[in-house]
Design a protein around this motif. Structure first.
Motif, short mmCIF file in Angstrom:
data_model
loop_
_atom_site.label_atom_id
_atom_site.label_comp_id
_atom_site.label_asym_id
_atom_site.label_seq_id
_atom_site.Cartn_x
_atom_site.Cartn_y
_atom_site.Cartn_z
N VAL A 225 13.59 -5.18 -13.70
CA VAL A 225 13.50 -5.47 -15.13
C VAL A 225 14.86 -5.32 -15.79
CG1 VAL A 225 12.48 -4.76 -17.34
CG2 VAL A 225 11.07 -4.86 -15.28
N ALA A 226 15.63 -4.31 -15.37
CA ALA A 226 16.97 -4.12 -15.93
C ALA A 226 17.84 -5.34 -15.67
CB ALA A 226 17.61 -2.86 -15.33
N VAL A 227 17.78 -5.87 -14.47
CA VAL A 227 18.56 -7.08 -14.15
C VAL A 227 18.12 -8.24 -15.04
CG1 VAL A 227 19.02 -8.81 -12.37
CG2 VAL A 227 19.00 -6.39 -11.77
N ALA A 228 16.80 -8.39 -15.23
CA ALA A 228 16.30 -9.47 -16.08
C ALA A 228 16.80 -9.33 -17.51
CB ALA A 228 14.77 -9.48 -16.05
N VAL B 100 10.67 -10.60 -13.66
CA VAL B 100 9.64 -9.77 -14.28
C VAL B 100 8.40 -9.71 -13.40
CG1 VAL B 100 8.08 -9.57 -16.26
CG2 VAL B 100 10.50 -10.10 -16.63
N ASN B 101 8.04 -10.85 -12.82
CA ASN B 101 6.86 -10.87 -11.95
C ASN B 101 7.11 -10.10 -10.66
OD1 ASN B 101 4.19 -11.90 -12.13
ND2 ASN B 101 4.62 -13.29 -10.44
N ALA B 102 8.34 -10.13 -10.16
CA ALA B 102 8.68 -9.35 -8.97
C ALA B 102 8.51 -7.86 -9.24
CB ALA B 102 10.11 -9.65 -8.53
N ALA B 103 8.97 -7.43 -10.42
CA ALA B 103 8.79 -6.02 -10.79
C ALA B 103 7.32 -5.65 -10.87
CB ALA B 103 9.48 -5.75 -12.13
N THR B 104 6.52 -6.55 -11.45
CA THR B 104 5.09 -6.29 -11.62
C THR B 104 4.40 -6.12 -10.27
OG1 THR B 104 5.07 -7.61 -13.66
CG2 THR B 104 2.95 -7.19 -12.59
N PHE B 105 4.60 -7.09 -9.38
CA PHE B 105 3.87 -7.06 -8.12
C PHE B 105 4.51 -6.12 -7.10
CE2 PHE B 105 2.10 -10.74 -10.11
CZ PHE B 105 0.76 -10.69 -9.71
N GLY B 106 5.78 -5.78 -7.29
CA GLY B 106 6.39 -4.79 -6.42
C GLY B 106 5.70 -3.44 -6.56
N SER B 107 5.43 -3.03 -7.80
CA SER B 107 4.75 -1.75 -8.02
C SER B 107 3.25 -1.85 -7.80
CB SER B 107 5.02 -1.25 -9.44
OG SER B 107 6.32 -0.73 -9.55
N LEU B 108 2.65 -2.97 -8.21
CA LEU B 108 1.20 -3.11 -8.06
C LEU B 108 0.78 -3.07 -6.60
CD1 LEU B 108 -1.49 -3.65 -9.53
CD2 LEU B 108 -1.04 -6.10 -9.27
N THR B 109 1.57 -3.67 -5.73
CA THR B 109 1.24 -3.71 -4.30
C THR B 109 1.17 -2.31 -3.69
OG1 THR B 109 2.26 -5.89 -4.07
CG2 THR B 109 1.96 -4.62 -2.06
N PHE B 110 2.02 -1.42 -4.17
CA PHE B 110 2.10 -0.08 -3.58
C PHE B 110 1.61 0.99 -4.55
CE2 PHE B 110 5.38 -2.68 -1.50
CZ PHE B 110 4.96 -2.57 -0.18
N LEU B 111 0.69 0.61 -5.42
CA LEU B 111 0.16 1.57 -6.39
C LEU B 111 -0.79 2.58 -5.73
CD1 LEU B 111 0.09 2.37 -9.38
CD2 LEU B 111 -1.80 0.75 -9.70
N ALA B 112 -1.53 2.14 -4.71
CA ALA B 112 -2.53 3.02 -4.09
C ALA B 112 -1.92 4.32 -3.55
CB ALA B 112 -3.26 2.27 -2.98
N PRO B 113 -0.79 4.28 -2.81
CA PRO B 113 -0.21 5.55 -2.33
C PRO B 113 0.23 6.48 -3.45
CG PRO B 113 0.70 3.67 -1.12
CD PRO B 113 -0.05 3.11 -2.28
N VAL B 114 0.61 5.90 -4.58
CA VAL B 114 0.99 6.74 -5.73
C VAL B 114 -0.22 7.49 -6.25
CG1 VAL B 114 1.93 6.74 -8.07
CG2 VAL B 114 2.90 5.21 -6.34
N VAL B 115 -1.35 6.79 -6.35
CA VAL B 115 -2.58 7.39 -6.87
C VAL B 115 -3.12 8.46 -5.92
CG1 VAL B 115 -4.97 6.96 -7.54
CG2 VAL B 115 -3.18 5.34 -8.20
N THR B 116 -3.18 8.13 -4.63
CA THR B 116 -3.78 9.06 -3.67
C THR B 116 -2.80 10.12 -3.17
OG1 THR B 116 -3.29 7.55 -1.83
CG2 THR B 116 -5.44 7.34 -2.90
#
Length: 392
Positions: free
Chosen positions: A368-371, A215-231
């Motif tokens: 998350v699906a795997v979890a 669950v934490n891997a899913a969280t930080f996987g997306s959080l780390t690369f959130l900036a390119p999604v926003v911009t």
């Protein structure tokens, strides 16, 4: 909740700020120290790996220390590492300070997670953990954007000095607020290190550590690369990246606070109710990322669900490792940071694919699906009391 618990959360806030603010400072660090941005990115990896390896190692070394002395020593070491990092002109020295800071952070969290559980009755451990982890979520809301702004205005070294300064009131609070005599009484009944390490052979402990890491891997996987999604995908300016991070942090704070009140008595329902929406939320975010309103709403929701589930699972690690009073916190810390270290690596592999900047969001959904696939058939065991039941 007792005052010493909030003093521990203050130190966690400083440490969380340091861990997450680095992403916004890397270009300036690279330019100042004459290295590439990719090389500067090794500072993030050094910290995460140091946390994973350092948690059990430092906890084992410090298990015979008085609890308040250990907490104070780790906070002061963390502050000193940032002071040295703020004045150095050498990238290898800065790299070394990040490793030292990670080890101090890991040691502090390992001891603090155990200390938090002993400051409250057994039926309030989840709430105590929620207060402690709120330091991390508040760091996302205020510390990380604040560090980024400070770095922009005054340079990255000012951000390092600010983190060092934040540690000082926390250190004073620990010195005055954490009882010194209690752990001496506990030491007489403390199991041998071999006995505490043997807890890792317990299938339920391994299960909740694995689920927490996923669950934490899913969280930080997306959080780390959130900036390119926003911009990129949403087409917004760089200022909106800070807005997205604040919303994610606010959601995280809400999620860990609400779940903390439920995770002691009803961990199964928290996972059962929160798991499916978390699974759906990541791909939904990928599909709707070009709509700013939907993007920001889902960022908040995913922050809340991620930390509600992650916090509940980490609380279960402490329950399942009750037979390892000195090492339980390190097992929880290792699970948290194993996810934080591996999630971005998994997410990064998707950036060159057809999904582009949205790849990490789809990867988070897969994690998350795997979890959930692992958790569903074993849901009774996850919620069971360790002392009375085994896998069914």
């Amino acid at each position: 909740m007792p005052l010493p618990l909030y003093l521990l959360a203050l130190a966690v806030f400083a440490m969380g700020t340091s861990e997450f603010m680095l992403a916004g400072l890397l270009p300036d660090i690279a330019s100042d120290l004459d290295v590439t941005v990719g090389t500067a990115g090794l500072l993030t990896s050094a910290f995460a790996i140091g946390m994973v390896v350092g948690a059990p190692l430092v906890a084992a070394l410090a298990r015979g220390w008085p609890r308040h002395a250990g907490l104070l020593g780790f906070v002061l070491a963390f502050a000193a590492a940032h002071a040295v990092g703020a004045v150095t002109t050498s990238f290898p020295v800065l790299f070394a300070t990040r490793v030292v800071a990670a080890l101090a952070n890991a040691g502090f969290l390992a001891v603090a997670l155990t200390a938090a559980a002993t400051l409250v009755p057994p039926d309030r451990k989840g709430r105590a953990l929620a207060v402690l982890l709120s330091g991390t979520t508040v760091a996302m809301i205020a510390g990380v954007p604040g560090g980024s702004v400070l770095g922009t205005l005054l340079g990255w070294r000012a951000a390092f000095w600010a983190v060092a300064a934040l540690c000082l009131p926390a250190a004073l609070g620990i010195l005055k607020g954490i009882p010194a005599g209690r752990d001496e009484d506990e030491a007489a009944d403390r199991p041998a290190l071999r006995t505490e390490l043997a807890q890792l052979a317990g299938p339920r402990l391994v299960l909740v550590m694995l689920l927490g890491a996923l669950v934490n891997a899913a969280t930080f996987g997306s959080l780390t690369f959130l900036a390119p999604v926003v911009t990129g995908t949403a087409g917004l300016g760089e200022l909106w990246v800070s807005v997205a991070l604040v919303l994610f942090g606010a959601g995280s704070f809400a999620g860990v606070t609400v779940a903390g009140r439920l995770s002691d008595r009803r961990p199964g329902p928290v996972i059962a109710v929160g798991g499916p929406p978390l699974l759906v939320g990541w791909p939904a975010l990928a599909v709707l990322a070009d709509e700013p309103v939907a993007l920001f709403l889902l960022v908040f929701v995913q922050g809340a669900l991620s930390f509600a589930l992650g916090g509940t699972l980490i609380a279960r690690v402490l329950h399942e490792a009750a037979g390892a009073p000195a090492m339980a916190g390190s097992y929880a810390t290792a699970a948290l940071n194993a996810g934080a270290a591996t999630g971005p690596l998994v997410a990064a592999t998707t950036l060159g694919g057809a999904a582009g900047d949205l790849g990490p969001l789809w990867a988070s959904g897969l994690l998350v699906a795997v979890a959930l696939l692992i958790a569903f058939p074993l849901r009774t065991a996850i919620a069971a009391e360790r002392s009375t039941e085994e896998f069914r």
